[in-house]
Design an enzyme around this catalytic site. Sequence first.
Site, PDB file in Angstrom:
ATOM      1  N   TYR A  25       0.837  -1.203   0.000  1.00 28.26           N
ATOM      2  CA  TYR A  25       0.000   0.000   0.000  1.00 28.26           C
ATOM      3  C   TYR A  25       0.871   1.252   0.000  1.00 28.26           C
ATOM      4  O   TYR A  25       0.634   2.208  -0.740  1.00 28.26           O
ATOM      5  CB  TYR A  25      -0.944  -0.008   1.219  1.00 28.26           C
ATOM      6  N   PRO A  78       1.208  14.807   3.361  1.00 27.41           N
ATOM      7  CA  PRO A  78       0.155  14.004   3.983  1.00 27.41           C
ATOM      8  C   PRO A  78       0.159  12.578   3.449  1.00 27.41           C
ATOM      9  O   PRO A  78       0.207  12.359   2.240  1.00 27.41           O
ATOM     10  CB  PRO A  78      -1.131  14.722   3.542  1.00 27.41           C
ATOM     11  N   SER A 107      -3.207  14.415   6.839  1.00 28.28           N
ATOM     12  CA  SER A 107      -4.162  13.926   5.839  1.00 28.28           C
ATOM     13  C   SER A 107      -5.604  13.958   6.345  1.00 28.28           C
ATOM     14  O   SER A 107      -5.869  13.712   7.520  1.00 28.28           O
ATOM     15  CB  SER A 107      -3.808  12.482   5.472  1.00 28.28           C
ATOM     16  N   GLN A 129      -4.647  18.701   5.108  1.00 28.12           N
ATOM     17  CA  GLN A 129      -4.899  18.325   3.717  1.00 28.12           C
ATOM     18  C   GLN A 129      -6.375  18.002   3.545  1.00 28.12           C
ATOM     19  O   GLN A 129      -6.952  17.262   4.345  1.00 28.12           O
ATOM     20  CB  GLN A 129      -4.038  17.119   3.326  1.00 28.12           C
ATOM     21  N   TYR A 131      -9.401  16.422   1.235  1.00 31.10           N
ATOM     22  CA  TYR A 131     -10.120  15.805   0.133  1.00 31.10           C
ATOM     23  C   TYR A 131     -11.540  16.333   0.252  1.00 31.10           C
ATOM     24  O   TYR A 131     -12.182  16.135   1.292  1.00 31.10           O
ATOM     25  CB  TYR A 131     -10.177  14.282   0.286  1.00 31.10           C
ATOM     26  N   THR A 157      -6.184  18.761  -2.164  1.00 35.13           N
ATOM     27  CA  THR A 157      -5.631  17.786  -3.110  1.00 35.13           C
ATOM     28  C   THR A 157      -6.535  17.726  -4.329  1.00 35.13           C
ATOM     29  O   THR A 157      -7.712  17.367  -4.244  1.00 35.13           O
ATOM     30  CB  THR A 157      -5.484  16.413  -2.444  1.00 35.13           C
ATOM     31  N   LYS A 205      -2.732  21.271  -4.162  1.00 42.12           N
ATOM     32  CA  LYS A 205      -1.756  20.177  -4.290  1.00 42.12           C
ATOM     33  C   LYS A 205      -2.126  19.296  -5.481  1.00 42.12           C
ATOM     34  O   LYS A 205      -3.272  18.848  -5.587  1.00 42.12           O
ATOM     35  CB  LYS A 205      -1.769  19.347  -3.004  1.00 42.12           C
ATOM     36  N   HIS A 229       0.983  12.899  -6.741  1.00 43.15           N
ATOM     37  CA  HIS A 229       0.511  11.992  -5.698  1.00 43.15           C
ATOM     38  C   HIS A 229       1.477  10.810  -5.532  1.00 43.15           C
ATOM     39  O   HIS A 229       1.067   9.682  -5.247  1.00 43.15           O
ATOM     40  CB  HIS A 229      -0.894  11.492  -6.024  1.00 43.15           C
ATOM     41  N   ASP A 261       6.678  17.740  -4.400  1.00 39.59           N
ATOM     42  CA  ASP A 261       6.991  16.444  -3.794  1.00 39.59           C
ATOM     43  C   ASP A 261       7.093  15.408  -4.890  1.00 39.59           C
ATOM     44  O   ASP A 261       6.785  15.679  -6.053  1.00 39.59           O
ATOM     45  CB  ASP A 261       5.970  16.037  -2.721  1.00 39.59           C
ATOM     46  N   GLY A 262       7.559  14.207  -4.509  1.00 38.62           N
ATOM     47  CA  GLY A 262       7.655  13.103  -5.459  1.00 38.62           C
ATOM     48  C   GLY A 262       9.095  12.703  -5.700  1.00 38.62           C
ATOM     49  O   GLY A 262       9.844  13.432  -6.371  1.00 38.62           O
ATOM     50  N   GLY A 263       9.512  11.591  -5.111  1.00 39.03           N
ATOM     51  CA  GLY A 263      10.839  11.051  -5.394  1.00 39.03           C
ATOM     52  C   GLY A 263      11.988  11.793  -4.749  1.00 39.03           C
ATOM     53  O   GLY A 263      13.144  11.558  -5.095  1.00 39.03           O
ATOM     54  N   ILE A 264      11.692  12.675  -3.801  1.00 42.29           N
ATOM     55  CA  ILE A 264      12.770  13.399  -3.105  1.00 42.29           C
ATOM     56  C   ILE A 264      13.369  12.455  -2.064  1.00 42.29           C
ATOM     57  O   ILE A 264      12.698  12.066  -1.115  1.00 42.29           O
ATOM     58  CB  ILE A 264      12.206  14.666  -2.426  1.00 42.29           C
ATOM     59  N   ARG A 285       6.794   8.965   1.268  1.00 38.22           N
ATOM     60  CA  ARG A 285       7.204   7.635   1.726  1.00 38.22           C
ATOM     61  C   ARG A 285       8.366   7.637   2.719  1.00 38.22           C
ATOM     62  O   ARG A 285       8.320   6.859   3.686  1.00 38.22           O
ATOM     63  CB  ARG A 285       7.517   6.748   0.521  1.00 38.22           C
TER      64      ARG A 285
HETATM   65  C1  FMN Z   1       0.791   5.662   1.376  1.00 42.87           C
HETATM   66  C2  FMN Z   1       0.496   7.018   0.847  1.00 42.87           C
HETATM   67  C3  FMN Z   1      -0.664   7.654   1.244  1.00 42.87           C
HETATM   68  C4  FMN Z   1      -0.947   8.931   0.770  1.00 42.87           C
HETATM   69  N1  FMN Z   1      -2.060   9.565   1.228  1.00 42.87           N
HETATM   70  C5  FMN Z   1      -2.313  10.834   0.799  1.00 42.87           C
HETATM   71  C6  FMN Z   1      -3.422  11.554   1.317  1.00 42.87           C
HETATM   72  O1  FMN Z   1      -4.152  11.082   2.176  1.00 42.87           O
HETATM   73  N2  FMN Z   1      -3.631  12.803   0.828  1.00 42.87           N
HETATM   74  C7  FMN Z   1      -2.811  13.376  -0.117  1.00 42.87           C
HETATM   75  O2  FMN Z   1      -3.048  14.516  -0.529  1.00 42.87           O
HETATM   76  N3  FMN Z   1      -1.741  12.729  -0.591  1.00 42.87           N
HETATM   77  C8  FMN Z   1      -1.466  11.486  -0.162  1.00 42.87           C
HETATM   78  N4  FMN Z   1      -0.359  10.835  -0.625  1.00 42.87           N
HETATM   79  C9  FMN Z   1       0.573  11.530  -1.543  1.00 42.87           C
HETATM   80  C10 FMN Z   1       1.672  12.271  -0.748  1.00 42.87           C
HETATM   81  O3  FMN Z   1       1.135  13.389  -0.089  1.00 42.87           O
HETATM   82  C11 FMN Z   1       2.800  12.784  -1.655  1.00 42.87           C
HETATM   83  O4  FMN Z   1       2.243  13.515  -2.716  1.00 42.87           O
HETATM   84  C12 FMN Z   1       3.705  11.678  -2.225  1.00 42.87           C
HETATM   85  O5  FMN Z   1       3.815  10.589  -1.327  1.00 42.87           O
HETATM   86  C13 FMN Z   1       5.090  12.241  -2.512  1.00 42.87           C
HETATM   87  O6  FMN Z   1       5.900  11.309  -3.124  1.00 42.87           O
HETATM   88  P1  FMN Z   1       7.019  10.425  -2.353  1.00 42.87           P
HETATM   89  O7  FMN Z   1       6.260   9.375  -1.608  1.00 42.87           O
HETATM   90  O8  FMN Z   1       7.814   9.889  -3.493  1.00 42.87           O
HETATM   91  O9  FMN Z   1       7.799  11.337  -1.458  1.00 42.87           O
HETATM   92  C14 FMN Z   1      -0.059   9.559  -0.159  1.00 42.87           C
HETATM   93  C15 FMN Z   1       1.106   8.899  -0.556  1.00 42.87           C
HETATM   94  C16 FMN Z   1       1.397   7.648  -0.048  1.00 42.87           C
HETATM   95  C17 FMN Z   1       2.684   6.998  -0.468  1.00 42.87           C
END
Ligand code: FMN
Length: 339
Positions: A25, A78, A107, A129, A131, A157, A205, A229, A261-264, A285
């Site tokens: 997950y 979040p 979140s 955050q 939804y 989001t 976001k 995301h 965010d993403g892959g940092i 993560r």
């Molecule tokens: C397990 C998981 C749950 C997430 N839940 C939410 C959430 O509830 N709300 C939201 O806006 N983003 C959610 N995200 C996205 C994160 O906020 C973020 O955009 C993303 O994890 C960044 O990438 P990274 O995991 O590579 O750092 C979730 C991401 C993961 C991995």
Amino acid sequence: MVDPSDSLGAEERARAALDPSVYDYYAGGSGNETTLAANVSAWDRIAVRPRVLRDVAAVTTRTTVLGTPVNTPICVAPTAFQALAHPEAETATARAARETGSLLVLSTRTSRPVEEVAAALGPTPWWFQVYVMRKRALTRELVERAVAGGARALALTADTPYLPRGRRDRNPSLKTEPEAEQAPDLTFDDIGWLREISGLPVVVKGVLRGDDATACAAAGAAAVWVSNHGGRQLDGAVATADALPEVAEAAAAAGLETYVDGGIRRGVDVLRALALGARAAFIGRPAVWGLAAGGADGVRTELLALVGDLESAMGLAGARSIPEITSDLVWHPPAAGIR
Ligand SMILES: Cc1cc2nc3c(=O)[nH]c(=O)nc-3n(C[C@H](O)[C@H](O)[C@H](O)COP(=O)(O)O)c2cc1C
């Protein structure tokens, strides 16, 4: 200073601690996970152009995010349902953010009550955050609780009108009630609605295009957050490092801050993000791996390791403070699709 393999170490420790379906997950993305992989690799295509002979005996990462002073531009994105990772869940993550002087975004799908997390944060700034749900009254109620708990901003989001098919996260305990599902009919008008019911600035976001950043500004947003995301929504979406320059330029033209965010995964990724126009970089993560591996201590260890790694990268690149991380510090080849 930190070995770049450290964050992988945390992921491996988390994997050992977690049930395989929970690990999936957290780790997984949508589709064939092209965007998930591209988020990480895109940062490495951005070459740093270090400056020399700049007296880097003292380096500071202090800055502000949406006007709020923080110790570091590395903030916590979040992530939902943290009780699956650790019994203290979001409360532990909150303590780590407080102890580090980072900024936490809680979140909508928090496992612990908003009030409890707010108490753990104390005076530390945090955002909520949002939804927007099919039943908007539910969203209003949650937003009112976040406002009462001291949230400084809302992060709307925008990339999740619904969940995509085929995500590696089909954990039955994660099913939401039908009336608490995300509303698929969101528009730019919802930015104004959230401002109105909360009195807080709204950060959008999930923005990946310059024209959307311009439209968010026109609709009253306070900032935009480049995100796909974590590769969990539209597989095939552009990597965030590639989308960032266009979005940051449009946002800056409208007077808005940009986050990403993403892959940092390393300090140098944060340096690249800031050089490309981001005010702050959020981690998803890596914080979850820290939480699963060691609760609040684990999250703090991850955050401090990244901050130390950023300090090291800044010094080696000849940037003593955040304002010295300017666009000339990187060379960004034109994006040519997802690689
Ligand atoms: C397990 C998981 C749950 C997430 N839940 C939410 C959430 O509830 N709300 C939201 O806006 N983003 C959610 N995200 C996205 C994160 O906020 C973020 O955009 C993303 O994890 C960044 O990438 P990274 O995991 O590579 O750092 C979730 C991401 C993961 C991995």
